[in-house]
Design an enzyme around this catalytic site. Structure first.
Site, PDB file in Angstrom:
ATOM      1  CG  ASP A 144      -1.922   0.590  -0.667  1.00  0.00           C
ATOM      2  OD1 ASP A 144      -2.590  -0.315  -0.151  1.00  0.00           O
ATOM      3  OD2 ASP A 144      -0.879   1.035  -0.159  1.00  0.00           O
ATOM      4  CG  HIS A 151       0.789  -7.378  -0.496  1.00  0.00           C
ATOM      5  ND1 HIS A 151       1.410  -7.493   0.723  1.00  0.00           N
ATOM      6  CD2 HIS A 151      -0.143  -6.390  -0.354  1.00  0.00           C
ATOM      7  CE1 HIS A 151       0.898  -6.607   1.569  1.00  0.00           C
ATOM      8  NE2 HIS A 151      -0.046  -5.933   0.938  1.00  0.00           N
TER       9      HIS A 151
END
Length: 439
Positions: free
Chosen positions: A253, A347
């Site tokens: 991330d 995303h």
């Protein structure tokens, strides 16, 4: 949860702590005949309590004549020190820390500009001392007595309401206007916003808690806690080499975070020295969001389905279009049937700066886990903190686009939100926010 990389471990604000020989002890405290030794001085005395143990680990209590013990200063994690004074406040470009606390305060009834100035002065003194590995100036709790600075940082910001409470409305930045409503928001107002915001980070949990407790005590009668959130990241040294962090979904991330080495980094993250208002020169704006991850639902997906939601491989963060984690994503690449390899609602596709007019923000989050809810699901997710020179150009356009079709939205819930103006760093002899409060 934009697809941008975490700051590197070679942050310019970090330096090693002085050796014990270079660090004077703390003067004796009132009522103490022996005084309190500074934490930095204690760095070199860790082995002094093990006199009864032989080198091979003899049983406790083994009778032996006292022998000189070589004092070895702390190294690695405990010795790392961030600087309090500087062009920017610490905790923005500092490498991700293993433990974090986010806390917002509201000024109490009767507290105004004068009380706020005195509070920021106290907080700045405390932050400077603790970040240097020293005890707090008053009523130190000794929680972190045996530890080094451990990359402690303390960062201060002002919320929208702070300016009306202190009579400084004319100094409130336009960029601090409230964020618009987003369709994915399920916000708890009691855990959102606040007059003042403090971010604490450290690579040791006790050092971080010690700072949190000192800041809370320093608030005194001037301010009360509005909300507090606690987070964590992977500890330094837990992997064989430095890596981009993983979140609680197991995904790498932060791959595309802007980096301080990039020529336009300062312009995208920090308010220019010539910017307005003047007191925000070299400062930044922090968007803070508590994002609940619906882990039970997420973990029902297959590994391939999870990768399609994100647009990257779970194993190494590489784009589904091929390459390594840092390879540019090929958004037009298709499979043998003509289907996009990176799904249109992935995303990573939606959050790419080149898909959002160059909108950029420096993400610096913490994960959180606050137990199990009454329905048996984990109350866990991401304490999202992102930094930008202007949230209207940084955070807002990306979040609006995510609202319109991000595949990840099914598996997350935005539960609290705040926006804070974080002034530039304090010069030697200054406290944070002095140019606003005394300007």
């Amino acid at each position: 949860m934009a697809d941008q990389s975490t700051p590197g471990t070679s942050a310019p604000s970090a330096r090693k702590a002085p050796t014990p020989e270079e660090s004077p002890g703390t003067p004796p405290s009132a009522g103490s005949p022996t005084g309190v030794m500074s934490r930095r001085r204690l760095l070199g005395t860790a082995g002094a309590t093990g006199l009864a143990l032989g080198a091979a680990g003899a049983a406790v209590g083994y009778a032996a004549a006292p022998t000189p013990v070589k004092t070895v200063p702390l190294t690695s994690v405990g010795a790392d020190m961030a600087m309090f004074h500087g062009k920017h406040q610490p905790g923005i470009t500092t490498a991700l820390q293993a433990r974090g606390h986010l806390v917002a305060f509201d000024l109490t009834a009767g507290s105004g500009r004068r009380e706020a100035a005195a509070l920021l002065r106290r907080w700045s003194v405390t932050a400077e001392r603790l970040m240097a590995g020293e005890a707090a100036a008053h009523e130190d709790t000794d929680v972190a007595r045996d530890a080094g600075p451990s990359s402690l940082t303390v960062t201060f910001g002002f919320g929208h309401s702070f300016f009306s409470r202190t009579g400084l409305e004319k100094q409130r930045p336009l960029a601090l206007d409230p964020l618009p409503d987003f369709s994915s928001d399920r916000l708890d107002k009691a855990r959102s916003d606040g007059d003042l915001w403090v971010q604490i980070g450290a690579n040791d949990a006790l050092v971080a808690f010690h700072a949190l407790r000192a800041i809370q005590k320093d608030a005194g009668a001037a301010a009360r806690v509005r909300w507090q959130m606690n987070g964590f990241n992977r500890s330094p040294g837990a992997t064989t080499e430095p890596m981009t962090a993983r979140n609680l979904m197991g995904q790498i991330d932060g791959t595309r975070n802007p980096k301080p080495s990039e020529p336009d980094f300062d312009g995208r993250i920090f308010v220019p020295a010539s910017g307005t208002p003047e007191w925000m020169a070299n400062g930044s704006y922090a968007v803070v969001r508590r994002i609940r991850m619906l882990l039970d639902d997420w973990e029902k997906l297959s590994g391939k389905a999870q990768e399609d939601v994100i647009g990257r491989k779970k194993s190494d963060g590489a784009p589904l279009s091929g390459g390594t984690e840092t390879t540019a994503m090929d958004l037009d690449k298709t499979d043998a049937d003509g289907n996009l390899i990176v799904p249109v609602n992935a995303h990573a596709r939606i959050t790419r700066p080149d898909q959002n007019g160059g909108a950029a923000m420096l993400r610096r989050p913490f994960s959180f886990h606050d137990g199990i809810g009454a329905d048996g699901t984990p109350d866990a997710g991401l304490l999202f903190v992102c930094w930008q020179a202007d949230p209207v150009r940084g955070f807002v356009p990306v979040q609006r686009k995510l609202d319109r079709g991000d595949a990840l939205s099914t598996y997350i819930r935005h539960e609290s939100s705040g926006l804070f103006a974080v002034p530039g760093g304090a010069a030697e002899g200054e406290y944070v926010g002095q140019r606003l409060l005394e300007g």
